[in-house]
Design a protein around this motif. Structure first.
Motif, mmCIF file in Angstrom:
data_model
loop_
_atom_site.group_PDB
_atom_site.id
_atom_site.type_symbol
_atom_site.label_atom_id
_atom_site.label_comp_id
_atom_site.label_asym_id
_atom_site.label_seq_id
_atom_site.Cartn_x
_atom_site.Cartn_y
_atom_site.Cartn_z
ATOM 1 N N THR A 1 -61.511 -63.007 28.554
ATOM 2 C CA THR A 1 -60.513 -62.652 29.892
ATOM 3 C C THR A 1 -61.555 -61.821 30.740
ATOM 4 N N PRO A 2 -61.191 -61.890 31.951
ATOM 5 C CA PRO A 2 -61.870 -61.146 33.041
ATOM 6 C C PRO A 2 -61.216 -59.629 33.255
ATOM 7 N N ALA B 1 -63.185 -58.608 29.344
ATOM 8 C CA ALA B 1 -64.213 -58.345 30.142
ATOM 9 C C ALA B 1 -64.746 -56.569 29.713
ATOM 10 N N PRO C 1 -71.738 -60.886 27.227
ATOM 11 C CA PRO C 1 -70.794 -62.152 26.972
ATOM 12 C C PRO C 1 -71.426 -63.399 26.698
ATOM 13 N N THR D 1 -60.684 -67.798 31.018
ATOM 14 C CA THR D 1 -60.310 -67.223 32.615
ATOM 15 C C THR D 1 -61.630 -66.566 33.073
ATOM 16 N N VAL E 1 -69.399 -70.023 34.881
ATOM 17 C CA VAL E 1 -69.318 -69.476 33.536
ATOM 18 C C VAL E 1 -68.502 -70.645 32.844
ATOM 19 N N GLN F 1 -70.654 -73.406 31.982
ATOM 20 C CA GLN F 1 -71.358 -73.054 30.804
ATOM 21 C C GLN F 1 -70.515 -73.286 29.263
ATOM 22 N N LEU F 2 -69.263 -72.588 29.456
ATOM 23 C CA LEU F 2 -68.706 -72.670 28.257
ATOM 24 C C LEU F 2 -67.975 -73.865 27.755
ATOM 25 N N CYS G 1 -57.286 -64.715 41.451
ATOM 26 C CA CYS G 1 -57.814 -66.086 41.482
ATOM 27 C C CYS G 1 -56.734 -66.966 42.454
ATOM 28 N N ARG H 1 -68.821 -57.449 43.692
ATOM 29 C CA ARG H 1 -68.060 -57.900 44.717
ATOM 30 C C ARG H 1 -68.529 -57.497 46.028
ATOM 31 N N GLU I 1 -65.205 -68.864 47.252
ATOM 32 C CA GLU I 1 -64.039 -68.166 46.999
ATOM 33 C C GLU I 1 -64.570 -66.611 47.418
HETATM 34 P P1 NAD Z 1 -69.016 -63.751 36.398
HETATM 35 O O1 NAD Z 1 -69.301 -65.252 36.660
HETATM 36 O O2 NAD Z 1 -70.394 -63.110 35.995
HETATM 37 O O3 NAD Z 1 -67.995 -63.727 35.369
HETATM 38 C C1 NAD Z 1 -66.683 -63.926 35.163
HETATM 39 C C2 NAD Z 1 -65.988 -63.480 33.886
HETATM 40 O O4 NAD Z 1 -66.618 -64.027 32.787
HETATM 41 C C3 NAD Z 1 -66.286 -62.031 33.747
HETATM 42 O O5 NAD Z 1 -65.053 -61.555 33.121
HETATM 43 C C4 NAD Z 1 -67.240 -61.867 32.671
HETATM 44 O O6 NAD Z 1 -67.224 -60.974 31.744
HETATM 45 C C5 NAD Z 1 -67.132 -63.053 31.978
HETATM 46 N N1 NAD Z 1 -68.423 -63.957 31.450
HETATM 47 C C6 NAD Z 1 -69.567 -63.989 32.152
HETATM 48 N N2 NAD Z 1 -70.563 -64.715 31.614
HETATM 49 C C7 NAD Z 1 -69.958 -65.042 30.237
HETATM 50 C C8 NAD Z 1 -70.432 -65.769 29.149
HETATM 51 N N3 NAD Z 1 -71.692 -66.226 29.244
HETATM 52 N N4 NAD Z 1 -69.295 -65.992 28.307
HETATM 53 C C9 NAD Z 1 -68.026 -65.625 28.468
HETATM 54 N N5 NAD Z 1 -67.701 -64.713 29.436
HETATM 55 C C10 NAD Z 1 -68.671 -64.659 30.370
HETATM 56 O O7 NAD Z 1 -68.546 -63.350 37.855
HETATM 57 P P2 NAD Z 1 -68.156 -61.847 38.115
HETATM 58 O O8 NAD Z 1 -68.836 -61.297 39.078
HETATM 59 O O9 NAD Z 1 -67.496 -60.981 36.938
HETATM 60 O O10 NAD Z 1 -66.668 -62.256 38.847
HETATM 61 C C11 NAD Z 1 -66.540 -62.903 40.080
HETATM 62 C C12 NAD Z 1 -66.240 -64.206 39.972
HETATM 63 O O11 NAD Z 1 -65.497 -64.628 38.901
HETATM 64 C C13 NAD Z 1 -65.371 -64.553 41.169
HETATM 65 O O12 NAD Z 1 -65.967 -65.104 42.326
HETATM 66 C C14 NAD Z 1 -64.270 -65.474 40.566
HETATM 67 O O13 NAD Z 1 -64.509 -66.575 40.782
HETATM 68 C C15 NAD Z 1 -64.360 -65.321 39.277
HETATM 69 N N6 NAD Z 1 -62.971 -64.752 38.505
HETATM 70 C C16 NAD Z 1 -62.096 -65.452 38.227
HETATM 71 C C17 NAD Z 1 -61.004 -64.843 37.668
HETATM 72 C C18 NAD Z 1 -59.712 -65.742 37.540
HETATM 73 O O14 NAD Z 1 -58.873 -65.047 37.227
HETATM 74 N N7 NAD Z 1 -59.825 -67.088 37.626
HETATM 75 C C19 NAD Z 1 -61.091 -63.651 37.260
HETATM 76 C C20 NAD Z 1 -62.120 -62.855 37.334
HETATM 77 C C21 NAD Z 1 -63.528 -63.457 38.114
#
Ligand code: NAD
Length: 476
Positions: free
Chosen positions: A149-150, A177, A208, A227, A232, A235-236, A284, A331, A381
């Protein structure tokens, strides 16, 4: 305001750092360290998976009524503790305290709703073509789920996954997160205190990529729920495909808002400002691309810009603040990149446009006016307090542009015409469409996207079925 000590939760035990590596958790309003978060070692992840497998063997046989009682009790405990949880959330995530309180209340509602819905995981009897044969369709829990979760909704995103998995009879290893760990840990504590058997819910943190690789590859896990961002998620998905795991992917969006010229422009613009800048735009389903019909365009831009300028920005812990800092430095960088692109294209900056102060990650509510479809802010986005506005001619023009991106999470439209409301509701390609409303997220309704915004739903009965396998029993 106090911030709780941080742990891992494995097999019902809250485990501190001991000799583990860790990372600081930062208050985004002050840049100060709140606490150090322990990272799970590989052996901790293995212990969490094994505990989940044992927990599943117990939990799947607990009656639906008893499961409902425990889950409901956890929801009640979250409500009892909501002020402390909301304060921890504001400290680690930055959103105004009023928003944190609202999110904790919503998370408790989601959990309570799942407590009730788990009692209704009905199957069906299908009339057979052969005499004397009974065909029964049953729903069984998938087993051990792993979830990620984020940081933007530190209570709601775990609540949806914990609630759905709990009600379905699954065990869960959750990796919230690392930037916002306390909120999820406090939700988990409520479940432990409510009497959830050991191992049914485990919470881990770490690098992560390493954690997700370990948890998804493990033969102990059967379901992956994520989420976060599209890259990411991709990848998952690849990892999950390699191990043939079921997935739910709730990814990013870039929600268009179509404002027709028959509306109360002042009222709609004010509603758009409130929805756009909630949680500093780090939502989101945030409305993020504004298309306003030509005759209403000037008035909308004036009212929206004025609304953005008048927002009170500050530490979410201070009374009266309407928008807190961004959650992290990434951000701020993203906002600066989009604004530099807009400047290079000669786009008018109607409000904001810059970082505010040099302590924490504050950014001004920003409005870009007359933005072409090829500008970065229209294509990617924003996930921050940045609102691009453009005008449109007619239904065909706006539908083509609104549906022109690979995202498909939420979309919105405002009109007083029934005909237009029906037509635009059908035409917009998104998992959730709000017509004359920004309220597209409720405990009872499915939440999820199409196209690159992901697949599968959380929320509603669909969020329960995300953790259930279908089995046919044919009795001759
Ligand atoms: P990011 O792509 O680095 O990470 C997004 C989320 O995924 C974070 O919570 C992070 O801890 C997790 N994560 C990253 N790499 C991972 C991995 N290999 N395995 C599992 N989890 C992993 O981006 P960010 O800078 O943290 O967030 C910004 C972007 O993320 C935004 O542009 C937005 O698109 C997206 N976001 C979306 C939501 C949503 O509700 N859909 C929530 C938060 C962030």
């Amino acid at each position: 305001m106090t911030y709780p000590a941080l742990h891992l939760l494995i097999d019902g035990a809250f485990i501190g750092a001991e000799a583990r590596a860790g990372e600081p958790v930062i208050n985004p309003a002050t840049n100060r360290t709140l606490a150090v978060l322990p990272h799970a070692r590989a052996a901790d992840l293995e212990a969490a998976l094994q505990a989940a497998a044992r927990g599943f063997a117990i939990w799947r046989d607990v009656t639906a009524a008893e499961r409902a009682r425990i889950i409901k009790k956890a929801a009640d405990l979250i409500r009892d503790r909501s002020e402390a949880i909301a304060q921890a959330m504001t400290l680690e995530q930055g959103k105004p305290l009023a928003e944190s309180r609202g999110e904790v209340a919503y998370a408790a509602d989601v959990i309570e709703w799942y407590a009730e819905e788990g009692r209704r995981a009905y199957g069906r009897i299908v009339p057979s073509r052969a005499p004397g044969v009974r065909l029964m369709v049953e729903h069984e829990p998938v087993g051990v789920a792993v979830a990620f979760t984020p940081w933007n909704f530190p209570a709601l995103t775990p609540a949806r996954k914990i609630g759905g998995a709990r009600a379905a009879g699954c065990a869960l290893v959750l990796k919230p997160a690392e930037e916002t760990p306390a909120t999820a840990l406090e939700l988990a504590r409520a479940f432990v205190d409510a009497g959830l058997p050991n191992g049914v819910l485990n919470v881990v943190f770490g690098d992560p990529a390493e954690v997700s690789r370990h948890l998804i590859a493990s033969p102990q896990s059967q379901k992956v729920s994520f989420t976060g961002s599209v890259p990411v998620g991709r990848q998952l998905m690849e990892l999950s495909a390699r191990h043939m795991k079921r997935t739910t992917m709730e990814l990013g969006g870039h929600a268009p808002v179509v404002v027709f010229d028959d509306v109360d422009v002042e009222g709609v613009a004010a509603a758009c400002v409130a929805a756009k800048f909630r949680n500093a735009g780090q939502v989101c389903i945030a409305p993020t691309r504004f298309y306003v019909q030509e005759a209403a365009y000037q008035q909308f831009v004036a009212r929206f810009t004025e609304g953005a300028r008048s927002l009170v920005v500050g530490d979410g812990a201070s009374p009266g603040v309407q928008m807190g800092p961004l959650a992290n430095a990434r951000r701020v960088d993203a906002m600066e990149r989009m604004i530099a692109d807009a400047r290079a294209r000669g786009i008018e900056i109607g409000a904001g446009g810059a970082r505010r102060g040099n302590e924490g990650f504050f950014f001004e509510p920003t409005v870009l006016v007359g933005v072409g479809d090829d500008a970065l802010a229209m294509r990617e986005e924003p996930f921050g307090p940045l609102a691009p506005i453009a005008s449109f001619k007619d239904m065909d023009d706006v539908v083509r542009r609104a549906n022109g991106l690979p995202y498909g999470l939420a979309a919105y439209a405002f009109t007083t015409s029934n005909r237009r409301a029906l037509d635009i509701g059908r035409a917009l390609k998104a998992g959730m469409v709000g017509v004359n409303s920004f309220a597209v997220s409720h405990p009872e309704t499915p939440f999820g996207g199409v196209k690159e915004s992901g697949h599968g739903q959380e929320g509603g009965v669909e969020g329960l079925h995300a953790y259930l396998d279908v089995k046919l029993l044919s009795h001759g």
